[in-house]
Structure formats: structure tokens, C-alpha cells
Design a protein around this motif. Structure first.
Motif, mmCIF file in Angstrom:
data_model
loop_
_atom_site.group_PDB
_atom_site.id
_atom_site.type_symbol
_atom_site.label_atom_id
_atom_site.label_comp_id
_atom_site.label_asym_id
_atom_site.label_seq_id
_atom_site.Cartn_x
_atom_site.Cartn_y
_atom_site.Cartn_z
ATOM 1 N N LEU A 77 0.823 -1.204 0.000
ATOM 2 C CA LEU A 77 0.000 0.000 0.000
ATOM 3 C C LEU A 77 0.863 1.262 0.000
ATOM 4 C CD1 LEU A 77 -2.803 -1.063 2.514
ATOM 5 C CD2 LEU A 77 -2.969 -0.915 0.020
ATOM 6 N N GLY A 78 2.003 1.212 0.735
ATOM 7 C CA GLY A 78 2.907 2.355 0.721
ATOM 8 C C GLY A 78 3.468 2.603 -0.658
ATOM 9 N N ALA A 79 3.837 1.523 -1.366
ATOM 10 C CA ALA A 79 4.340 1.678 -2.729
ATOM 11 C C ALA A 79 3.261 2.231 -3.649
ATOM 12 C CB ALA A 79 4.847 0.331 -3.242
ATOM 13 N N ALA A 80 2.017 1.773 -3.476
ATOM 14 C CA ALA A 80 0.922 2.269 -4.305
ATOM 15 C C ALA A 80 0.675 3.751 -4.057
ATOM 16 C CB ALA A 80 -0.343 1.462 -4.027
ATOM 17 N N GLU A 81 0.826 4.170 -2.804
ATOM 18 C CA GLU A 81 0.626 5.586 -2.498
ATOM 19 C C GLU A 81 1.752 6.432 -3.092
ATOM 20 O OE1 GLU A 81 -0.752 8.212 1.312
ATOM 21 O OE2 GLU A 81 0.831 6.741 1.648
ATOM 22 N N ARG A 82 3.010 5.947 -2.966
ATOM 23 C CA ARG A 82 4.130 6.690 -3.539
ATOM 24 C C ARG A 82 4.023 6.808 -5.058
ATOM 25 N NH1 ARG A 82 6.897 3.824 0.511
ATOM 26 N NH2 ARG A 82 7.436 2.156 -0.958
ATOM 27 N N SER A 83 3.408 5.811 -5.686
ATOM 28 C CA SER A 83 3.244 5.868 -7.139
ATOM 29 C C SER A 83 2.070 6.740 -7.561
ATOM 30 C CB SER A 83 3.072 4.456 -7.696
ATOM 31 O OG SER A 83 1.835 3.901 -7.273
ATOM 32 N N GLY A 84 1.262 7.221 -6.585
ATOM 33 C CA GLY A 84 0.143 8.099 -6.889
ATOM 34 C C GLY A 84 -1.136 7.379 -7.278
ATOM 35 N N ARG A 85 -1.232 6.050 -7.044
ATOM 36 C CA ARG A 85 -2.422 5.294 -7.457
ATOM 37 C C ARG A 85 -3.469 5.207 -6.361
ATOM 38 N NH1 ARG A 85 1.790 3.075 -10.332
ATOM 39 N NH2 ARG A 85 1.343 2.582 -12.521
ATOM 40 N N LEU A 86 -3.048 5.319 -5.092
ATOM 41 C CA LEU A 86 -3.981 5.249 -3.972
ATOM 42 C C LEU A 86 -3.601 6.310 -2.951
ATOM 43 C CD1 LEU A 86 -4.320 1.378 -3.361
ATOM 44 C CD2 LEU A 86 -5.968 2.877 -4.512
ATOM 45 N N TRP A 87 -4.574 6.547 -2.041
ATOM 46 C CA TRP A 87 -4.346 7.472 -0.932
ATOM 47 C C TRP A 87 -4.677 6.742 0.355
ATOM 48 C CZ3 TRP A 87 -8.470 10.977 1.406
ATOM 49 C CH2 TRP A 87 -7.927 11.725 2.468
ATOM 50 N N ARG A 88 -3.692 6.655 1.256
ATOM 51 C CA ARG A 88 -3.951 6.008 2.547
ATOM 52 C C ARG A 88 -4.437 7.064 3.524
ATOM 53 N NH1 ARG A 88 0.871 2.182 4.437
ATOM 54 N NH2 ARG A 88 2.130 4.009 3.937
ATOM 55 N N ALA A 89 -5.740 7.042 3.778
ATOM 56 C CA ALA A 89 -6.334 8.001 4.703
ATOM 57 C C ALA A 89 -6.010 7.674 6.142
ATOM 58 C CB ALA A 89 -7.854 8.053 4.514
ATOM 59 N N GLY A 90 -5.668 6.433 6.419
ATOM 60 C CA GLY A 90 -5.351 5.993 7.764
ATOM 61 C C GLY A 90 -4.877 4.561 7.697
ATOM 62 N N PRO A 91 -4.521 3.964 8.842
ATOM 63 C CA PRO A 91 -4.062 2.578 8.852
ATOM 64 C C PRO A 91 -5.139 1.640 8.298
ATOM 65 C CG PRO A 91 -3.547 3.648 10.942
ATOM 66 C CD PRO A 91 -4.431 4.589 10.188
ATOM 67 N N GLY A 92 -4.838 0.955 7.200
ATOM 68 C CA GLY A 92 -5.774 0.003 6.615
ATOM 69 C C GLY A 92 -6.908 0.631 5.841
ATOM 70 N N ILE A 93 -6.855 1.953 5.627
ATOM 71 C CA ILE A 93 -7.932 2.649 4.916
ATOM 72 C C ILE A 93 -7.337 3.307 3.680
ATOM 73 C CG2 ILE A 93 -9.686 4.439 5.033
ATOM 74 C CD1 ILE A 93 -9.735 3.993 8.059
ATOM 75 N N VAL A 94 -7.730 2.834 2.499
ATOM 76 C CA VAL A 94 -7.220 3.380 1.257
ATOM 77 C C VAL A 94 -8.368 3.882 0.400
ATOM 78 C CG1 VAL A 94 -5.146 1.977 1.250
ATOM 79 C CG2 VAL A 94 -7.208 1.085 0.201
ATOM 80 N N LEU A 95 -8.136 5.037 -0.252
ATOM 81 C CA LEU A 95 -9.102 5.653 -1.149
ATOM 82 C C LEU A 95 -8.374 6.083 -2.404
ATOM 83 C CD1 LEU A 95 -10.946 7.884 1.491
ATOM 84 C CD2 LEU A 95 -11.751 5.699 0.599
#
Length: 609
Positions: free
Chosen positions: A502-520
Motif C-alpha cells: 500500500l505504501g508503494a501504491a501511495e508513492r506511485s500516486g495510485r492510492l491514498w492512505r487516509a489511515g491505517p488500513g484505509i485506502v481511497l
């Protein structure tokens, strides 16, 4: 002030000659006067109209006091070399002359004493021939009698001409004072004396004895109190502080300006090779050393105690058992350690062209990297050149090119080893390249590499592994239908998306981690602000939850999420006397906290109240 040291065989009239020139007897000890033999260093001074103040350091001539003699001449730029007309050329005269030659003394006057007792011609001819083979070549030879005064005017004239030709030292230079005497004055405390070759010592200054700071309480020169004294000068310093380790052979320096070393590479000159354990003489210090040959004329010395040395310092090695002396020119007081077989031979090749002259280009070529402070400590002048400057660091052009060439390989290797985190941290690269600071790596990154957020990334390295990309695309499809219906932990586990993925997905700009275990989706925050702005103001958390079509599990962490940063939990309540700092919040949080009916404002998150 000018300072001149005597030299010559025992009982050849050095002290008598100094007394005739200055009017003061340099032998201060009762035992010296009883035996007619100089044992400790003596000091006398006078003033001549042509040049001003001239101080003499009178040294013992007996072979048993050679160490004391060397401590007296070690910091003095000029010498009065004395031979007797009624004695043949003596061994101690030869040893003193060899010592002056090894120390590089170039300014001297030869005095042939006792000219009233014997014809000075043969002694003068022999002395001139011996001096011509040394650094004192060209020194004038004067016949004189200290008892009758014959030739004193000629000697004084020769000394005046000699001291007037001495170079002027830099009064702004860093202080290095070799201590040749220490004693205690009742009511004042510890006093040390020495010859100050350059720089300035002032009342109130702090000088360093190793790591120990000592304060200069008062300064004397030629028997008078001074507020400041600049070299060359004979000085006496009254010191306060931890003086237990202070004695003859100690050295006082400007704090932080000198490199204290126990290992030094030198070039030696002399007959044969020095023994394994000779004695090193420099300034007023004599230190036992271990000698390791590197090549013809090059040796590495390991000192019994650290000394503050710079490139270009002149010292001498002495074999006390065989009365042999070698000149030693300091080439590198901060040499690299020998870690592998053949390192000594490679080091000899590096130093093959070194002559003891500090040059920035040469030192950078050997070291690759230098800090400005170390430049000063080693005595290397700062010059313009082809090197790269990064803050306080100077980088050789060869090293800069080598590092820039290696970086792409290291970044690619990091990306292969960490497919979910392909950007290599600057700190990791600095460690792999053995560079002291990440700033050097940053300055040496060349396109197509680029530095983003403290990491070095290669083109195309921000992509995700196929398996992770497939899972992330599935999450994005689910969120496209219901933007705020964040997948549950079970769903993420089923797709194989852990925290690293999930961290890699966020760094790539594909997801946003709003909190622990919560992705948008990345634009979820802006969409939420737009939707919530359509509600009647103020509104409750329940109204926000219903408008977004989600749960409190998603709304509350999204409200506290730093925009573009990590999850920020609610801070602990601080003491009552210190105001509570609010953490940065997302646009959703900013909108929710403006509504007085929002339940979490005063109940679960009182720091928003």
C-alpha cells in the motif's frame, strides 16, 4: 624580535660568547656555574639599534644533553654555530651541525672562538668546509674572543645582517608553541616558556594542550609584561587550567586548528636506514617512534604519543645508540590505514612525487575528499581548481566522476532488491559509496537520475510489480463505483496488499492512505470537500457519513489525515500551562471542524475544541 640559538661542541665558549654579546650570563643554575658547563637551556637578550631586540637561546654542548640541545634549536630559525680555535673538529660539533642541517636551518653565523689563544685560520677553514656541505652553506665565519672582546664588533655586524634577512612570520598564523621549560612562580602559578615561531598570543586567549583548554593569564617577553606577543619571539606564559600533563616537550596550539596524529608518513634523508625504534625530535618534543619502511626514502612513523603536525613540517630522527641523525619531512600527518596486502607499496607510489609542499590539487588527488577544517589542520592552502565544492567539502574531479558513474548501478541494484521501494535513499547510497554525508550524493546525481524527497530514482523505476499493480487496479475499480467505500482488511489481505504494498501504491500516486488500513482514490479528499460543501451548515458526523456513503471508520481518519503525509493520530493533551498544537488536517478535516454539531469535536477529539 629575532631569536638565535647557539650550537657547538661542549666547552667551546658558547655561553661566554652569549654573555659578551648581551651582558648577561645564560647559565642560571649554580651547578652550571660551578662546573662551567651548560646543562639546561639558557636565555639572554639585548637590543641593537640596527634591528631591535635579539634573543639568544644558549644550548648545552655535551653529548649527554643532546636532547636538551635539540629542544632549544627546534623552533629557532637562525643559529650561531661555535667552534674553538684551539681544538680540532669535534664529534659534538659535527652532530650539532648535522642536526641544524636536518632541521633545515639556513640562516647562521659561524664563530671561531678563543682566537686569542690559537691561530683561528685552520679552525675557520675546517668549519667553512664542513658548513658548505649543509643547509648553512654560505654562512660567514668570524674569528672572535669572548674574553678579550676581539672580533666582537665583526660578529655583531654579521649577526645583525643575518637576522635582518630572516623572513617575517605571519602574525595571523595558528599558534603552535613547543614548551621547553615549565616552572612555578609563587603567587602566579604555572609558567611555561618557548619560542613562538608565528602567530600571536594575547592575554585571555585559550590554548589547547591536546583536548585540554588552558587560559593565558599573562604574557611576558624579554622580562616584560605584554598584552600580546607575535612570533618569532621568546615568550613566557602564565597558564590556568588543568596543567598536570604540561611539561617540556608539550605543545600548546590554537584550539581546533591542528591535527593531532600518532601516525605520519615522512620522507627521510641521511645515510643508511633508521632503526626500527628511533627517536623523533620536532620543536621541543622528543618522542619514541616505530619506523616502517615504505620505499627508498619513505617511511611510516607510529608515535608513542600524538603530536600536532602539518604537511611540510621538518623534524629529525635520531638513533641514540649510534649517534646518527636523519632529516624527516612530513608528507602526510593523516595517512590512510593499511588494510590489505600490498597497501604499503601502493602508498609509496602515491607519495613518490611528494616533497613536503602542501598543494590542494595533489592532496585531493590522493584523498579524493577533504573538509575545509581538515585543510586548515593539515596546513593546505585553499586554492581554485577543477575540484567540486559541496558545502564545506571539496571533492576531486576524479572522485566526482567515479561516484556519478557508479550511482546508476547502485540505484538499479536497490530497485531490484526492493521492488516495492525502488527509490534509493541518499543515506543508503552515501554508506555504500563511503561518503561522509548524503549531501555529497545529492550533488553528484546526474540525469537521467533525479532526487525526489531524499531518494534517488531512475526513469521508470516508480512502477509497481505486475502482481501488486493488478491488485491495486482492482481496488481502484471497486472505488470508482463507491469512492468512499474503503476495502476492508480482509479484502486487502485477499488481494495480497500489505502495508509495504500500500505504501508503494501511495508513492506511485495510485492510492491514498487516509489511515491505517484505509485506502481511497488519490482525489478522494477533494471529492469529499465538494460533496460536504453541499450540506446545510453546520452538519453532524452522521450527516457527513451519509452524504459520502461510508462509515465513521473512513470519515474520521480522513478528517485527521495530513494532506500528502503519513497518518497523524490525535496528540496527547499537553500540560495546562502549554497551549496544545493542532496537527495539520486534510480539507475534509478542515470542513468538519468548522461545524459545531460535529460530534467528534468535543467528545473524541477535544483538541479541536
Amino acid at each position: 624580535m629575532y631569536v638565535v640559538a647557539t650550537a657547538g661542541h661542549v666547552d667551546h665558549g658558547k655561553s661566554t660568547l652569549v654573555e659578551a654579546l648581551t651582558g648577561a650570563n645564560p647559565d642560571r643554575l649554580a651547578e652550571e656555574r660551578r662546573r662551567g658547563l651548560t646543562i639546561e637551556l639558557g636565555y639572554c637578550w639585548t637590543s641593537w639599534p640596527e634591528v631591535g631586540e635579539v634573543a639568544f637561546v644558549d644550548v648545552p654542548g655535551h653529548e649527554r644533553f643532546l636532547t636538551t640541545m635539540l629542544s632549544g634549536v627546534g623552533s629557532v630559525p637562525a643559529a650561531l654555530f661555535v667552534v674553538a680555535a684551539d681544538d680540532p673538529w669535534m664529534p659534538q660539533a659535527a652532530e650539532h651541525l648535522a642536526a641544524l642541517d636536518a632541521l633545515g636551518v639556513r640562516h647562521a653565523v659561524v664563530a671561531v672562538t678563543r682566537a686569542d689563544l690559537a691561530d683561528p685560520g685552520p679552525a675557520a677553514a675546517r668549519a667553512a668546509a664542513e658548513v658548505a656541505r649543509t643547509s648553512l652553506a654560505g654562512a660567514p665565519v668570524v674569528a672572535v674572543s669572548g674574553r678579550t672582546g676581539m672580533g666582537l664588533d665583526d660578529l655583531r655586524g654579521a649577526l645583525t645582517t643575518m637576522v635582518a634577512s630572516l623572513p617575517d612570520p605571519d602574525p595571523q598564523a595558528d599558534v603552535r608553541l613547543w614548551v621547553d621549560r615549565r616552572f612555578t612562580v609563587r603567587g602566579s602559578g604555572t609558567v611555561v616558556t618557548g619560542t613562538l615561531p608565528a602567530g600571536t598570543v594575547r592575554v585571555g586567549d585559550t590554548l589547547a594542550l591536546g583536548d585540554t583548554p588552558l587560559r593565558v593569564r599573562s604574557v611576558q617577553a624579554l622580562g616584560r609584561d605584554r598584552t600580546a606577543v607575535s612570533g618569532v619571539a621568546r615568550v613566557a606564559l602564565n597558564l590556568t587550567g588543568r596543567v598536570d600533563d604540561l611539561g617540556r616537550g608539550s605543545v600548546l596550539v590554537t584550539p581546533g586548528a591542528w591535527h593531532h596524529t600518532s601516525v605520519v608518513d615522512v620522507r627521510i634523508s641521511g645515510d643508511d636506514r633508521p632503526p626500527v625504534a628511533p627517536v623523533l625530535h620536532i620543536g621541543a618534543a622528543d618522542v619514541g617512534v616505530r619506523c616502517r619502511p615504505l620505499a627508498d626514502g619513505l617511511v611510516r612513523l607510529t608515535l608513542d604519543r600524538p603530536l600536532p603536525l602539518r604537511i611540510g613540517d621538518r623534524a629529525l630522527l635520531r638513533d641514540p645508540g649510534h649517534r646518527m641523525i636523519w632529516r624527516a619531512d612530513v608528507l602526510d600527518p593523516d595517512p590512510p590505514r593499511f588494510r590489505r596486502r600490498g597497501a604499503a607499496a601502493r602508498r609509496a607510489l602515491q607519495l613518490a612525487g611528494a616533497d613536503g609542499t602542501p598543494r590542494l590539487a595533489d592532496e585531493l588527488a590522493r584523498r579524493g575528499l577533504l573538509h575545509r577544517q581538515r585543510l586548515r589542520q593539515l596546513g593546505i592552502p585553499l586554492e581554485r581548481g577543477e575540484h567540486l565544492t559541496v558545502g564545506p567539502w571539496l571533492v576531486a574531479s576524479g572522485l566526482a566522476k567515479a561516484v556519478a558513474d557508479r550511482l546508476p548501478t547502485l540505484v538499479q541494484a536497490h530497485a531490484r532488491a526492493h521492488p516495492l521501494d525502488p527509490a534509493a535513499p541518499l543515506t543508503v547510497l552515501a554508506s555504500q559509496l563511503r561518503l561522509p554525508t548524503p549531501d555529497l550524493v545529492r550533488a553528484l546525481v546526474r540525469p537521467p537520475l533525479e532526487v525526489v524527497g531524499g531518494r534517488v530514482i531512475a526513469p521508470g523505476a516508480d512502477g509497481l510489480p505486475p502482481k501488486i499493480r493488478k491488485a491495486v487496479e482492482q481496488v481502484r475499480r471497486d472505488l470508482s463505483a463507491a469512492p468512499f467505500a474503503a476495502p476492508t482488511a480482509d479484502r486487502l489481505r485477499e488481494l495480497g496488499l500489505d502495508d509495504r504494498a500500500l505504501g508503494a501504491a501511495e508513492r506511485s500516486g495510485r492510492l491514498w492512505r487516509a489511515g491505517p488500513g484505509i485506502v481511497l482514490l488519490p482525489d478522494a479528499a477533494d471529492t469529499a470537500v465538494e460533496l460536504l460543501g453541499e450540506l446545510d451548515q453546520p452538519f453532524t458526523t452522521s450527516a457527513a457519513r451519509e452524504r459520502l456513503g461510508t462509515t465513521r471508520r473512513v470519515v474520521l481518519p480522513a478528517a485527521l489525515r495530513r494532506q500528502g503525509g503519513p497518518h497523524t493520530p490525535a496528540p496527547r493533551r499537553p500540560p495546562r500551562d502549554r497551549p496544545l498544537e493542532q496537527p495539520p488536517v486534510s480539507p475534509v478535516g478542515q470542513l468538519l471542524t468548522r461545524n459545531t454539531k460535529c460530534g467528534y469535536r468535543t467528545r473524541r477529539y477535544p483538541h479541536f475544541a
